[in-house]
Design an enzyme around this catalytic site. Structure first.
Site, short mmCIF file in Angstrom:
data_model
loop_
_atom_site.label_atom_id
_atom_site.label_comp_id
_atom_site.label_asym_id
_atom_site.label_seq_id
_atom_site.Cartn_x
_atom_site.Cartn_y
_atom_site.Cartn_z
N ASP A 220 0.85 -1.20 0.00
CA ASP A 220 0.00 0.00 0.00
C ASP A 220 0.87 1.24 0.00
O ASP A 220 2.09 1.15 0.13
CB ASP A 220 -0.86 -0.01 1.28
CG ASP A 220 0.04 -0.06 2.51
OD1 ASP A 220 0.47 1.01 2.96
OD2 ASP A 220 0.33 -1.17 3.03
N ASP A 222 0.56 3.66 2.33
CA ASP A 222 0.35 4.25 3.64
C ASP A 222 -0.75 5.32 3.52
O ASP A 222 -1.82 5.00 2.96
CB ASP A 222 1.66 4.79 4.22
CG ASP A 222 1.61 4.92 5.74
OD1 ASP A 222 1.08 4.00 6.37
OD2 ASP A 222 2.06 5.93 6.28
N1 LIG Z 1 1.32 1.36 5.71
C1 LIG Z 1 1.87 0.52 6.58
N2 LIG Z 1 2.33 0.94 7.79
C2 LIG Z 1 2.89 0.08 8.66
N3 LIG Z 1 3.01 -1.24 8.43
C3 LIG Z 1 2.57 -1.71 7.26
N4 LIG Z 1 2.55 -2.94 6.76
C4 LIG Z 1 1.98 -2.89 5.55
N5 LIG Z 1 1.62 -1.62 5.23
C5 LIG Z 1 1.97 -0.86 6.29
#
Ligand SMILES: Nc1ncnc2[nH]cnc12
Ligand SMILES: CSC[C@H]1O[C@H](OP(=O)(O)O)[C@H](O)[C@@H]1O
Length: 297
Positions: A220, A222
């Site tokens: 992703d 974030d």
């Molecule tokens: N955006 C994110 N922040 C922290 N840990 C994660 N693991 C997968 N995506 C994450």
């Protein structure tokens, strides 16, 4: 140490720590589940010893079967100590991460070379109680093992995404994802990917003189990105499931390369240079607790 079966030798040179989405290695054969107790408590789960690419490897699921442990609850010290007692010298950590850069897309894999530790409530050392060591963490991920992971990716038949190396992983406490302000701040700190588990895992592996490198699976963006969907567990896990097969292909190639090359690692004699307290000055309880880690005289 107690084990649930009485077969010898129970040992492996290479371990895989499987993170979110990687709870078992499908290609492992001749598997044995072993229950290990350590002076630092029980690991996240039984350790599975099995063969991959003709090599014995130890597999440990970081969050336990059924993903029951939060990042803060993972017993990092017990996990690393248990692997050390099996003779492990190389750990490949597999982790889901968010991307903090436009160029790192979901389904890409990243092999980081730097880390920033933003965790707040984790015990991050085996030492204390009369034994002091100051380990070097300048290069927290083993450069030789990281370089080998990059070649493993190139050898593997990965069908989607691309690989990236030389990235900085910022580790947050979690279990909540970051705020937008934090996400922007981590970008300003020059972090490239974000996760919740690789610290103190990498520090403890270094204290245990085990080479440690990470295969990070981007799930992703974030929450910093102006147009991409804000991360949620559901969204990250959907992308993880798409990537788990590819990750296993890379791991298989990595195991074959490690077995063929046995790379020298800065980690392997790290403690010898870092231990300040003479072993003779430690009390018996401390010597027993640290027995698997201390240099053998
Ligand atoms: N955006 C994110 N922040 C922290 N840990 C994660 N693991 C997968 N995506 C994450
Ligand atoms: C389910 S996404 C958040 C979760 O995934 C990562 O864990 P791991 O490094 O074990 O793959 C991240 O750090 C969070 O714990």
């Amino acid at each position: 140490m107690t084990t649930s079966i009485e077969q010898a030798p129970l040992s492996a040179d290479i371990a895989i720590i499987g993170g979110s989405g990687l709870y078992q290695m499908d290609a492992l054969i001749n598997k044995r589940h072993i229950t290990i107790d350590t002076p630092f408590g029980s690991p996240s789960d039984d350790i599975v010893l099995g063969e991959l690419a003709g090599v014995t490897v130890a597999f440990l699921t970081r969050h336990g079967q059924g993903h029951r442990l939060t990042p803060s609850e993972v017993p990092y010290r017990a996990n690393i100590y248990a692997l050390k007692t099996l003779g492990v010298r190389y750990i490949v950590s597999v982790s889901a991460v968010g991307s903090l850069r436009e160029s790192l897309q979901p389904l890409d894999m990243v092999i980081p070379d730097q880390m920033i530790d933003m965790t707040k409530q984790r015990v991050s050392t085996f030492f204390g109680a009369g034994a002091v060591a100051h380990i070097s963490m300048a290069d927290p991920l083993c450069p030789a093992l990281a370089e080998l992971l990059t070649r493993a990716y190139d050898n593997a038949d990965v069908v989607e995404g691309t690989s990236h190396s030389k990235a900085t992983y910022v580790c947050i406490e979690g279990p909540q994802f970051s705020t937008r302000a934090e996400s922007q701040w981590y970008r300003q700190m020059q972090a490239d990917i974000i996760g919740m588990t690789n610290m103190p895992e990498a520090k403890l592996a270094r204290e245990a003189s085990i080479a440690y490198a990470t295969l990070a699976l981007v799930t992703d963006f974030d929450c910093w990105h102006p147009t991409e969907e804000t991360v949620s567990a559901d969204y990250a896990i959907k992308n993880l499931m798409k990537n788990a097969d590819n990750a296993q292909k890379v791991i298989k190639e990595a195991v074959a390369l490690i077995a063929a090359e046995s790379p020298n690692s800065v980690a392997h004699d790290a403690l010898a240079q870092a231990l300040v307290t003479s072993v003779d000055m430690m009390d018996d309880a401390t010597k027993t607790r640290l027995a698997a880690l201390l240099p053998k005289h």
